[in-house]
Design a protein around this motif. Structure first.
Motif: not given
Length: 740
Positions: A599-605
């Motif tokens: 996960p990352n800030t754009e795709y957090p889940f």
């Protein structure tokens, strides 16, 4: 046909439950009654809802005749089998001329019987000279098979179901066994109730399996290797290892011991997101147990480091000597009813029959001679795996794509990319029992195939038990058995000598004779013996079949066998010798790389995908059974209350889930059974059964470098609440997407 009580096998999961089928009258009409077979050693008369309702789908939406269209924009037209075979043969010849033999690819299924698998290998790998046969087992069990082979020297689970009732500690990781392999779980749970055995469950979700565990470790997705190395660290620190077994029966322990030194409880607990005392409790349960049985499935296998996960779990068994003994061993729970039989018959792009490999010159030469083919007929390199076939369609390198008994337009990763590749296919054959499926939308030629109860063959389940599955229904329409289709194509290509068999019994006899010196020795098995004696576990060499079965003694043998207790299971490696060159098992030292797409800030889940109790894969059968549709009417998205509150999502609201590849929509199921930061959706619903409900539209195609199995289990996603126009329901509304 004359149907009395016929014993056969459930055609769904790899548990391999025995069924007893009879004909009864209901509302004045003959109908099939399906019950559990009490004599079957794997299931002991138990059956789940899928097996109990199997007969309800047999006559619904059947593909009854060959059909053809020149382009995907046209409608299908019924044709004869002669016309269909002419189309196939002409296309094969044309692709050989334009692309070479490697422009031909077949994608099969664990739904096929062993005889089907074997005949397909002979056609493609032997007669045509391409290793481009792969199966949906690549999406299911490839990591387990490679892990066994690299650590123990050969594929094949070393334990048996009897061990479920003998173990002191069951360690389930990456498997919701209660829902996905329910009869196995029922046997284990009964043992837990009447004993002091412990159950550890490792899963980011609190599943039906985890609910009854003595210890549930809700690790972060992708931290399996960290956890397993952390348990190994504690076992080594406490001296709870079998040094004699390690010294005399294994290699590579010193390197592994050095690696796990750094996996302190503090570090492992932090990475996995669990409590230190829970980690220590898991290690203590393992250390104190006289026998430990580990069970796993897709949560381990469907990973870009799937083989590493499997081998790291096997390490724990090698450290403690928990293998080849009652109640112990690393036990992969096979996904499909005959994924095991498919591997035995060579049904992956790197395999040949009898657990042989295409890279091995001696293996190729042996099979070529057995198939009466010239030397060097079999290509020396593995063919295209499942995802490489999709890439081949994208690149224009595959000119004939033959899909058999599976539905890649739903089950493949990165579905939008998969569908785009299927649209590019110059010629796709879809060979199936049902029409329509999502994949038939992309086909040029449809071939009607026989299914459960309509053909005779064998299947091997997770504990290596082979069951005879006789035909007990008349053939519907003009459907053929899969092996019959492959053999007829072979004959029309000029290989009459290779396809002389006129029955599946002859094919099975030919196949088993190729297993004589192999780990999966089945030379003692035949249709005749299996029909008379019932299911039998391999290894089963010919010398174990001293009794000749005749019409005169068949009834007596069956009576004697059925009066006794079900057969006790055979374990592999009881002599502590493995199928490696030096007879020693091999430790493997891996650090975790984590998720291929964290996960990352754009795709957090993190989205994790799985199965439900009632449905099977892409609902080709179960979607046509009313009872199961009522049991699971809709897909859903599990989300933790904390995450739902932060995003303003309430129960039942439609949530749009986006990944870098695609989008799907599910109603929210708010539950504490999922860990914060992780969401779950079932994988079953394709375009035939819902709108924008395809979970695999979100998944990616990163694969394990050893097993080539895609990481279908986890990907990074973002969540958006779907705002509905006032007074409109989700199914009728004009919708606007509001990002939250």
């Amino acid at each position: 046909m004359d149907l009395r009580k016929t014993k056969t096998l459930c055609p769904y999961c790899g548990v391999g439950c025995g069924l007893e089928v009879s004909e009864v009258t209901k509302n004045g009409q003959p109908t099939l009654k399906v019950m559990g077979d009490r004599q079957h050693p794997s299931s002991l008369g138990k059956v789940c809802v899928k097996g109990a309702t199997i007969a309800e789908a047999l006559d619904r939406d059947r593909l009854l005749y060959p059909m053809f269209r020149r382009s995907l924009s046209e409608k299908f037209q019924r044709i004869s089998w002669d016309e269909a075979f002419d189309l196939i043969v002409n296309r094969i010849q044309a692709v050989k001329a334009s692309h070479g033999v490697d422009g031909i690819a077949m994608y099969g299924s664990g739904q096929l019987q062993t005889e089907d698998y074997y005949t397909a290998q002979k056609l493609l790998k032997g007669c045509l000279g391409t290793n481009n046969f792969d199966a949906n087992s690549r999406l299911c069990m490839a990591s387990a098979a490679v892990g066994y082979t690299q650590s123990l020297g050969a594929d094949g689970p070393p334990a048996c179901y009897e061990d479920l009732e003998l173990t002191d500690c069951a360690f389930i990781i990456g498997s919701n066994t209660a829902e996905c392999h329910p009869i196995v779980f029922n046997r284990l749970r009964e043992h837990l109730k009447r004993s002091k055995a412990k159950l550890i469950v490792v899963d980011p979700r609190c599943t039906k399996t985890a609910e009854v565990a003595d210890l549930h470790l809700a690790i972060k997705p992708g931290t399996d290797i960290d956890l397993l190395n952390g348990i190994a660290h504690l076992l080594l620190k406490w001296g709870k290892i079998d040094t004699l077994f390690i010294d005399e029966c294994t290699n590579g322990f010193s390197k592994y011991a050095m690696l796990i030194q750094s996996y302190t409880p503090e570090m492992v607990a932090r990475r996995c997101g669990i409590r230190i005392d829970h980690l220590e409790q898991a290690a203590e349960y393992w250390a104190k147990a006289e026998s430990v049985l580990s069970l796993w499935s897709m949560g381990m296998n469907q990973s870009s480091e799937g083989t590493a996960k499997v081998r790291t779990l096997i390490n724990l068994h090698l450290m403690t000597g928990d293998i080849g003994r009652p109640g112990s061993g690393p036990f992969s729970l096979t996904g499909q009813p005959n994924a095991m039989g498919g591997r035995e018959a060579g049904g992956l792009s790197h395999l040949l029959p009898g657990y042989r490999t295409v890279k091995n010159p001696a293996h190729r030469a042996f099979i070529e001679q057995a198939w009466q083919l010239p030397p060097n007929s079999i290509a020396p390199l593995p063919g295209r795996d499942a995802w490489a076939m999709i890439e081949g369609l994208e690149a224009g390198e595959v000119g004939l794509f033959w899909v058999v008994a599976t539905n890649p337009a739903v089950s493949m990763p990165d579905l939008e990319r998969t569908k785009a590749a299927l649209l590019k296919s110059p010629f796709t054959i879809c060979q199936d029992a049902y029409y329509p499926t999502e994949t038939t939308n992309y086909a040029h030629l449809l071939l009607p195939a026989l299914q459960w109860g309509e053909k005779t063959g064998t299947m091997t389940n997770s504990e290596r038990i082979v069951t005879y599955c006789p035909q007990f229904r008349d053939r519907p329409g003009e459907a053929w058995a899969d092996w019959e289709i492959f053999a007829e194509v072979g004959r029309r290509l000029g290989f009459q000598q290779q396809f002389r068999a006129v029955s599946s019994a002859e094919i099975y006899a030919e196949f088993t004779q190729l297993t004589g010196d192999r780990p999966c020795n089945m030379t003692g098995l035949s249709h005749q013996r299996l029909a008379a004696e019932g299911p039998i576990q391999w290894p089963c060499p010919a010398e174990e079949n001293p009794i000749e079965v005749t019409p005169d003694n068949r009834g007596l043998l069956q009576k004697l066998l059925h009066q006794e207790e079900p057969l006790k299971g055979k374990r592999l490696y009881t002599d502590r010798r493995f199928h490696t060159a030096d007879g020693r098992a091999k430790f493997a030292a891996y650090h975790s790389r984590g998720l291929a797409e964290p996960p990352n800030t754009e795709y957090p889940f993190v989205l994790t995908i799985g199965r439900l109790y009632g449905h099977w894969h892409t609902m080709t059968r179960t979607g046509r059974i009313e009872k199961i549709r009522k049991l699971h009417p809709n897909p859903f998205l599990e989300i933790h209350p904390r995450d739902a509150a932060r995003l303003g999502i309430t129960a039942g609201e439609l949530v749009e889930v986006r990944s870098p590849r695609g989008m799907a929509r599910f109603p929210a199921l708010i539950t504490k059974n999922i860990t914060p930061g992780t969401v779950f959706a079932p994988m079953h619903w394709g375009a035939l059964w819902g709108e924008n409900t395809e979970a695999n539209a979100l998944s990616h195609a990163a694969t394990c470098p050893d097993s080539l199995q895609p990481e279908l289990k986890a990907c990074a996603v973002q969540l958006c609440k779907v705002e509905l126009a006032p007074g409109r329901s989700p199914s009728l509304a004009t919708e606007a997407i509001i990002s939250v």
